[in-house]
Design an enzyme around this catalytic site. Structure first.
Site, PDB file in Angstrom:
ATOM      1  N   LYS A 189       0.819  -1.207   0.000  1.00  0.00           N
ATOM      2  CA  LYS A 189       0.000   0.000   0.000  1.00  0.00           C
ATOM      3  C   LYS A 189       0.859   1.267   0.000  1.00  0.00           C
ATOM      4  CE  LYS A 189      -4.098  -1.721  -0.030  1.00  0.00           C
ATOM      5  NZ  LYS A 189      -4.892  -1.487  -1.261  1.00  0.00           N
ATOM      6  N   THR A 190       0.622   2.135  -0.966  1.00  0.00           N
ATOM      7  CA  THR A 190       1.445   3.356  -1.055  1.00  0.00           C
ATOM      8  C   THR A 190       0.754   4.577  -0.438  1.00  0.00           C
ATOM      9  OG1 THR A 190       0.566   3.959  -3.216  1.00  0.00           O
ATOM     10  CG2 THR A 190       2.530   2.556  -3.195  1.00  0.00           C
ATOM     11  N   LYS A 191      -0.489   4.420  -0.025  1.00  0.00           N
ATOM     12  CA  LYS A 191      -1.220   5.593   0.485  1.00  0.00           C
ATOM     13  C   LYS A 191      -0.518   6.275   1.667  1.00  0.00           C
ATOM     14  CE  LYS A 191      -5.240   6.736  -0.480  1.00  0.00           C
ATOM     15  NZ  LYS A 191      -5.533   7.286  -1.790  1.00  0.00           N
ATOM     16  N   GLY A 355      26.433  -0.345  33.257  1.00  0.00           N
ATOM     17  CA  GLY A 355      25.141  -0.017  33.840  1.00  0.00           C
ATOM     18  C   GLY A 355      25.276   0.902  35.036  1.00  0.00           C
ATOM     19  N   CYS A 382      33.103  -1.373  32.065  1.00  0.00           N
ATOM     20  CA  CYS A 382      32.687  -0.301  32.977  1.00  0.00           C
ATOM     21  C   CYS A 382      32.092  -0.891  34.255  1.00  0.00           C
ATOM     22  CB  CYS A 382      31.761   0.676  32.267  1.00  0.00           C
ATOM     23  SG  CYS A 382      31.875   2.322  32.976  1.00  0.00           S
ATOM     24  N   LEU A 383      30.774  -0.849  34.451  1.00  0.00           N
ATOM     25  CA  LEU A 383      30.222  -1.470  35.658  1.00  0.00           C
ATOM     26  C   LEU A 383      30.600  -2.951  35.703  1.00  0.00           C
ATOM     27  CD1 LEU A 383      28.408  -1.185  38.179  1.00  0.00           C
ATOM     28  CD2 LEU A 383      26.472  -1.823  36.749  1.00  0.00           C
ATOM     29  N   GLY A 384      30.705  -3.574  34.554  1.00  0.00           N
ATOM     30  CA  GLY A 384      31.103  -4.985  34.490  1.00  0.00           C
ATOM     31  C   GLY A 384      32.497  -5.181  35.066  1.00  0.00           C
ATOM     32  N   HIS A 509      34.863   2.211  27.629  1.00  0.00           N
ATOM     33  CA  HIS A 509      33.931   1.490  26.740  1.00  0.00           C
ATOM     34  C   HIS A 509      34.570   1.278  25.363  1.00  0.00           C
ATOM     35  CE1 HIS A 509      30.184   1.989  29.160  1.00  0.00           C
ATOM     36  NE2 HIS A 509      30.875   2.986  29.675  1.00  0.00           N
ATOM     37  N   GLU A 511      33.569  -0.539  23.121  1.00  0.00           N
ATOM     38  CA  GLU A 511      32.519  -0.774  22.109  1.00  0.00           C
ATOM     39  C   GLU A 511      32.167   0.491  21.318  1.00  0.00           C
ATOM     40  OE1 GLU A 511      32.038  -0.660  25.348  1.00  0.00           O
ATOM     41  OE2 GLU A 511      30.034   0.047  25.912  1.00  0.00           O
TER      42      GLU A 511
HETATM   43  N1  GLN Z   1      27.747   3.035  37.379  1.00  0.00           N
HETATM   44  C1  GLN Z   1      29.153   2.968  37.178  1.00  0.00           C
HETATM   45  C2  GLN Z   1      29.829   4.310  37.370  1.00  0.00           C
HETATM   46  O1  GLN Z   1      29.205   5.326  37.341  1.00  0.00           O
HETATM   47  C3  GLN Z   1      29.477   2.394  35.813  1.00  0.00           C
HETATM   48  C4  GLN Z   1      28.967   3.196  34.661  1.00  0.00           C
HETATM   49  C5  GLN Z   1      28.917   2.442  33.361  1.00  0.00           C
HETATM   50  O2  GLN Z   1      28.906   1.209  33.341  1.00  0.00           O
HETATM   51  N2  GLN Z   1      28.847   3.144  32.250  1.00  0.00           N
HETATM   52  O3  GLN Z   1      31.018   4.358  37.568  1.00  0.00           O
END
Ligand code: GLN
Length: 538
Positions: A189-191, A355, A382-384, A509, A511
């Site tokens: 449908k193009t509408k 996180g 980071c949080l990891g 990070h 990534e």
């Molecule tokens: N909450 C952690 C801090 O502020 C890690 C932040 C994050 O994983 N980007 O240091």
């Protein structure tokens, strides 16, 4: 050449892939030798997405110069390899903030401040800003939201004015719409596309190029119909059909002549299309990598977009290692000592994700312990990384109450603590340690080897808390080593346990800087370790 501006708008529905189309067009113009940049203008009122919950807006991407931005900037960088800056991500909030600050300073000399012209002028100034700072042939501006949204109106008015001021050879609108397939009628449908173009025309904007997102191939007749109703040539009606990978989109767009038609419309006779050799090589490798390897993402957000850059970085590294990475989400809130083996079963390795806040962190700590005690490739980001450190403090150093002071401000063993310069900050937005910082890699470390034996790297950060150096000696004595250090502030940026197969945590990070043509060395090394651990198991 005077800078030319291409505006990408979207109609009918959101999530059609404007970001991927913008990134693809940027890639194609770059491949033709033009200097380009891609920027995103978002109509929401937050100053930046840094304070937004990932459930609302997906991952927050961070530029090297420390701006918290929309995740589409990640696509722009992964496709083109060109770093974006704080000028490449603008929201309504930022526009209003600068206008209101100027009003308070009295800069408007008693004038009434209005959406038109003051807000639209500020939008125009920001659209033009990048090209005032460096030579650019093309600036591609993606406008967030969908035509018809109340909040995107000032942006569209700004585009309309710019098109008039710059003229047709310097400003162009590419409009992305959706062509739904009605299964019951067996018809496309193009509408909705026609309606959306009419809406744009009503705002004074005639799109020159239409990109139609569709799940089924559009025949010539349908394309001609759209062209006929929308005042565009049939050669300017491009279809963007679902493809197995977003990385196939540039090749598909080139095949249909998206870049060539944009050039023609702006008065440039296009040279033959460039080969895109390295890009095609990546796609070819991707196709050939048929063996699947499962890598876990241990985190609290069970949605794709929250860990977008990590998933893409794994995919890049997988391709160059000859594997297809299947990222498997493992909800850290549900991990317990009893079920961790089962939750992580079948994974060749896992990432403990970044996180904020306490939700799901005990699960991350349990996963970190499991990875360490079972010698499974484990990558903490980071949080990891911070949770790897907490786990080691609890279970190896014997500090049962060890924690990050983010999670437990009164812990006597704050192995992760708030950075000194963060202690007096009360505002949440834009106040973390953000952007690229230098890191010296320790000689003889795993990470230094992974980076190809270079001594100084630069990686992007987004955090408030940091490894507490008061504990460093104890960690090192028991086998968790500092492998990267910030030379200016003496902060631990990387930890690793060299005895393990691959057990590395980074405060930064990585990534954010993996691209299609330059996969990140740490992801390359991690995925390689995962493939080896997989083959050694089977
Ligand atoms: N909450 C952690 C801090 O502020 C890690 C932040 C994050 O994983 N980007 O240091």
């Amino acid at each position: 050449m005077e800078t030319k501006y291409i505006f990408i708008t979207g109609g009918v529905a959101s999530s059609l892939g404007k970001g991927i189309i913008s990134a693809s067009l940027g890639k194609l113009l770059q491949a033709r030798g033009y200097q380009i940049t891609i920027q995103k203008f978002d109509p929401y009122i937050n100053i930046d997405p840094g304070t937004l919950n990932p459930y609302e807006h997906g991952e927050c991407y961070v530029t090297a110069d420390g701006m918290e931005t929309d995740l589409d900037l990640g696509h722009y960088e992964r496709f083109t390899g060109i770093e974006t800056t704080r000028d490449n991500s603008v929201t309504t909030g930022r526009i209003y903030l600068s206008v209101i600050e100027r009003e308070r300073r009295g800069d408007y000399l008693g004038k009434t401040i209005q959406v038109v012209p003051h807000i639209t002028d500020e939008i125009k100034r920001r659209i033009l800003l990048n090209a005032t700072k460096r030579p650019l042939d093309f600036v591609i501006t993606e406008i967030g939201g969908t035509i018809g949204d109340i909040e995107s109106q000032p942006f569209l008015e700004a585009i309309r004015q710019l098109r008039w001021e710059l003229g047709p050879t310097r400003a162009l609108n590419v409009h992305l719409t959706y062509v739904p397939y009605l299964a019951a009628a067996g018809e496309l449908k193009t509408k909705p596309t026609q309606t959306s173009v009419k809406q744009l025309q009503g705002l004074g904007i005639q799109p020159e190029v239409l990109v139609l997102r569709t799940e089924h191939t559009l025949n010539d007749e349908l394309r001609a119909k759209v062209a006929h109703f929308c005042n565009v040539g049939v050669e300017a009606v491009i279809q963007s059909q679902d493809l197995p990978s977003i990385y196939e989109v540039p090749v598909n767009m080139q095949h249909q002549g998206l870049d060539a038609i944009c050039l023609k419309k702006m008065g440039i006779e296009p040279a033959p299309a460039p080969e895109l050799g390295p890009w095609r090589n990546f796609l070819e490798r991707r196709k050939q990598a048929s063996e699947v390897i499962q890598i876990g993402l241990v985190g609290k957000y069970d949605l794709q977009d929250a860990y977008k850059s990590i998933i893409e970085s794994l995919a890049h590294a997988g391709t160059y290692n000859g594997y297809k990475v299947k990222a498997v989400f493992v909800n850290s809130e549900q991990i317990t000592h009893q079920n961790v083996a089962e939750k992580l079963a079948g994974l060749a390795g896992f990432v403990i994700c970044p996180g904020f806040g306490t939700r799901g962190i005990e699960g991350k700590i349990i996963a970190a312990e499991y990875g360490r005690t079972h010698d499974i490739p484990t990558f903490g980001i980071c949080l990891g990384m911070q949770m790897m450190v907490v786990e080691f403090a609890r279970n190896v150093l014997g500090y049962k109450d060890a924690n990050s002071s983010e999670m437990d401000a009164s812990t006597p063993h704050n192995v992760i603590d708030m950075m000194e310069e963060q202690k007096n900050i009360t505002q949440m937005g834009g106040t973390m340690r953000l952007g690229a910082y230098e890191c010296e890699l320790v000689k003889g470390s795993r990470v230094r080897e992974a980076y190809g034996e270079i001594s100084l790297i630069k990686e992007r950060h987004r955090h408030r808390y940091e490894f507490n150096n008061a504990y460093l000696k104890e960690f090192e004595a028991k086998g968790m080593k500092c492998a990267g250090i910030n030379p200016a502030a003496n902060l631990v940026e990387i930890v690793e346990i060299p005895e393990q197969r691959w057990y590395i945590g980074t405060q930064f990070h990585p990534e954010y800087s993996s691209t299609v043509l330059h996969p990140h060395p740490l992801f390359m090394s991690f995925v390689k370790a995962c493939t080896e651990s997989k083959s050694s198991k089977s």
